[in-house]
Design a protein around this motif. Structure first.
Motif, short mmCIF file in Angstrom:
data_model
loop_
_atom_site.label_atom_id
_atom_site.label_comp_id
_atom_site.label_asym_id
_atom_site.label_seq_id
_atom_site.Cartn_x
_atom_site.Cartn_y
_atom_site.Cartn_z
N THR A 17 73.44 53.28 50.99
CA THR A 17 72.30 52.76 51.75
C THR A 17 71.13 53.72 51.62
O THR A 17 71.29 54.93 51.79
CB THR A 17 72.68 52.60 53.24
OG1 THR A 17 73.86 51.83 53.34
CG2 THR A 17 71.56 51.94 54.02
N ARG A 18 69.98 53.16 51.32
CA ARG A 18 68.75 53.95 51.20
C ARG A 18 67.91 53.72 52.44
O ARG A 18 67.66 52.58 52.83
CB ARG A 18 68.00 53.50 49.95
CG ARG A 18 66.72 54.21 49.72
CD ARG A 18 66.03 53.63 48.50
NE ARG A 18 64.73 54.23 48.36
CZ ARG A 18 64.10 54.37 47.23
NH1 ARG A 18 64.63 53.91 46.12
NH2 ARG A 18 62.93 54.95 47.19
N ASP A 19 67.45 54.82 53.06
CA ASP A 19 66.61 54.73 54.25
C ASP A 19 65.32 55.49 53.97
O ASP A 19 65.37 56.65 53.54
CB ASP A 19 67.35 55.31 55.46
CG ASP A 19 66.58 55.14 56.75
OD1 ASP A 19 65.86 54.12 56.89
OD2 ASP A 19 66.69 56.01 57.63
N SER A 20 64.20 54.85 54.20
CA SER A 20 62.89 55.48 53.98
C SER A 20 62.13 55.58 55.29
O SER A 20 62.01 54.59 56.01
CB SER A 20 62.06 54.67 52.98
OG SER A 20 62.73 54.52 51.77
N VAL A 21 61.63 56.75 55.56
CA VAL A 21 60.71 56.97 56.68
C VAL A 21 59.52 57.70 56.10
O VAL A 21 59.61 58.89 55.79
CB VAL A 21 61.38 57.78 57.81
CG1 VAL A 21 60.37 58.05 58.93
CG2 VAL A 21 62.61 57.09 58.35
N GLY A 22 58.43 56.97 55.90
CA GLY A 22 57.28 57.55 55.22
C GLY A 22 57.67 57.88 53.78
O GLY A 22 58.26 57.06 53.09
N ALA A 23 57.40 59.10 53.37
CA ALA A 23 57.75 59.53 52.01
C ALA A 23 59.17 60.10 51.94
O ALA A 23 59.66 60.39 50.85
CB ALA A 23 56.76 60.57 51.52
N GLU B 7 81.01 58.90 56.14
CA GLU B 7 79.62 58.66 55.78
C GLU B 7 79.01 60.01 55.41
O GLU B 7 78.95 60.92 56.25
CB GLU B 7 78.85 58.03 56.94
CG GLU B 7 79.16 56.58 57.13
CD GLU B 7 78.21 55.91 58.11
OE1 GLU B 7 77.40 56.60 58.78
OE2 GLU B 7 78.29 54.68 58.20
N LEU B 8 78.62 60.13 54.17
CA LEU B 8 78.02 61.37 53.70
C LEU B 8 76.54 61.13 53.47
O LEU B 8 76.15 60.16 52.81
CB LEU B 8 78.70 61.85 52.42
CG LEU B 8 80.21 62.07 52.53
CD1 LEU B 8 80.77 62.53 51.20
CD2 LEU B 8 80.54 63.07 53.64
N THR C 186 72.78 57.24 52.51
CA THR C 186 74.05 57.37 53.20
C THR C 186 75.09 56.69 52.33
O THR C 186 74.96 55.50 52.01
CB THR C 186 74.00 56.73 54.60
OG1 THR C 186 72.97 57.36 55.36
CG2 THR C 186 75.34 56.89 55.31
N ILE C 187 76.09 57.45 51.93
CA ILE C 187 77.17 56.92 51.10
C ILE C 187 78.40 56.79 51.98
O ILE C 187 78.84 57.78 52.58
CB ILE C 187 77.48 57.83 49.90
CG1 ILE C 187 76.20 58.12 49.10
CG2 ILE C 187 78.54 57.19 49.01
CD1 ILE C 187 76.39 59.15 48.01
N THR C 188 78.94 55.58 52.08
CA THR C 188 80.14 55.34 52.87
C THR C 188 81.33 55.30 51.92
O THR C 188 81.32 54.55 50.93
CB THR C 188 80.04 54.03 53.66
OG1 THR C 188 78.87 54.09 54.47
CG2 THR C 188 81.26 53.83 54.55
N PHE C 189 82.34 56.10 52.23
CA PHE C 189 83.53 56.20 51.39
C PHE C 189 84.76 55.73 52.16
O PHE C 189 84.91 56.01 53.35
CB PHE C 189 83.80 57.67 51.01
CG PHE C 189 82.80 58.27 50.07
CD1 PHE C 189 82.99 58.18 48.70
CD2 PHE C 189 81.70 58.94 50.56
CE1 PHE C 189 82.07 58.75 47.83
CE2 PHE C 189 80.79 59.52 49.69
CZ PHE C 189 80.97 59.42 48.32
N GLN C 190 85.67 55.09 51.45
CA GLN C 190 87.01 54.81 51.95
C GLN C 190 87.88 55.98 51.50
O GLN C 190 87.88 56.34 50.32
CB GLN C 190 87.54 53.51 51.35
CG GLN C 190 88.97 53.18 51.70
CD GLN C 190 89.09 52.68 53.12
OE1 GLN C 190 88.25 51.93 53.56
NE2 GLN C 190 90.13 53.09 53.80
N VAL C 191 88.60 56.58 52.44
CA VAL C 191 89.47 57.72 52.12
C VAL C 191 90.81 57.18 51.62
O VAL C 191 91.47 56.39 52.31
CB VAL C 191 89.69 58.62 53.35
CG1 VAL C 191 90.65 59.76 53.02
CG2 VAL C 191 88.35 59.16 53.85
N GLY C 192 91.20 57.58 50.43
CA GLY C 192 92.47 57.13 49.85
C GLY C 192 93.66 57.78 50.55
O GLY C 192 93.58 58.91 51.03
#
Length: 141
Positions: free
Chosen positions: A40-46, A72-73, A51-57
């Motif tokens: 997921t890409r989040d922009s606030v101004g510039a 969530e990293l 946020t990368i969501t991972f499933q833990v194996g």
């Protein structure tokens, strides 16, 4: 993120020559296969943050000290991984890495520090050997 894990380097060191692999595995709170669920890409101004969501194996590759089944990293524009994530954001979903995750107390509360490497048989073998050594050392204490 190890560039070889996303196909950006053909000259990656072999797992047995990676001086940091053993240290990462032995010091991490979680060593496991991590599958990218979302980016997921989040922009606030510039300012852009991913946020990368991972499933833990499961099972994890080493004894875990983080019990989460998803992680969530956050990758801010100050992160060394930012440019790589920005250029590959649409190709990361579904990719599986071997991840090394450590939890630290930061100025604003708990922080996760992480490294992702390629999910290869050589990396998994070295981690498995370390896990056995840790288990044996724990039994003899």
């Amino acid at each position: 993120i190890d560039p070889a894990a996303v196909g950006l380097s053909m000259e990656g060191a072999s797992a047995s020559d990676d001086r940091l692999l053993r240290s990462r595995a032995q010091n991490a709170d979680l060593v496991a296969r991590l599958r990218v669920q979302t980016v997921t890409r989040d922009s606030v101004g510039a300012r852009i943050t991913y946020t990368i969501t991972f499933q833990v194996g499961t099972p994890t590759l080493m004894a875990r000290r983080i019990d989460d089944t998803t992680l969530e990293l956050v990758v801010s524009n100050e992160s060394p991984a930012f440019n790589m994530v920005r250029s590959l954001e649409n190709q990361l979903r579904g990719k599986i890495f071997i991840g090394f995750v450590s939890r630290f107390l930061g100025p604003e509360g708990p922080e996760l520090h992480w490294h992702l490497t390629a999910d290869t048989a050589d990396v998994a073998r070295i981690i498995q050997e370390l896990a056995v050594l840790d288990e044996v050392a724990g039994q003899s204490s």
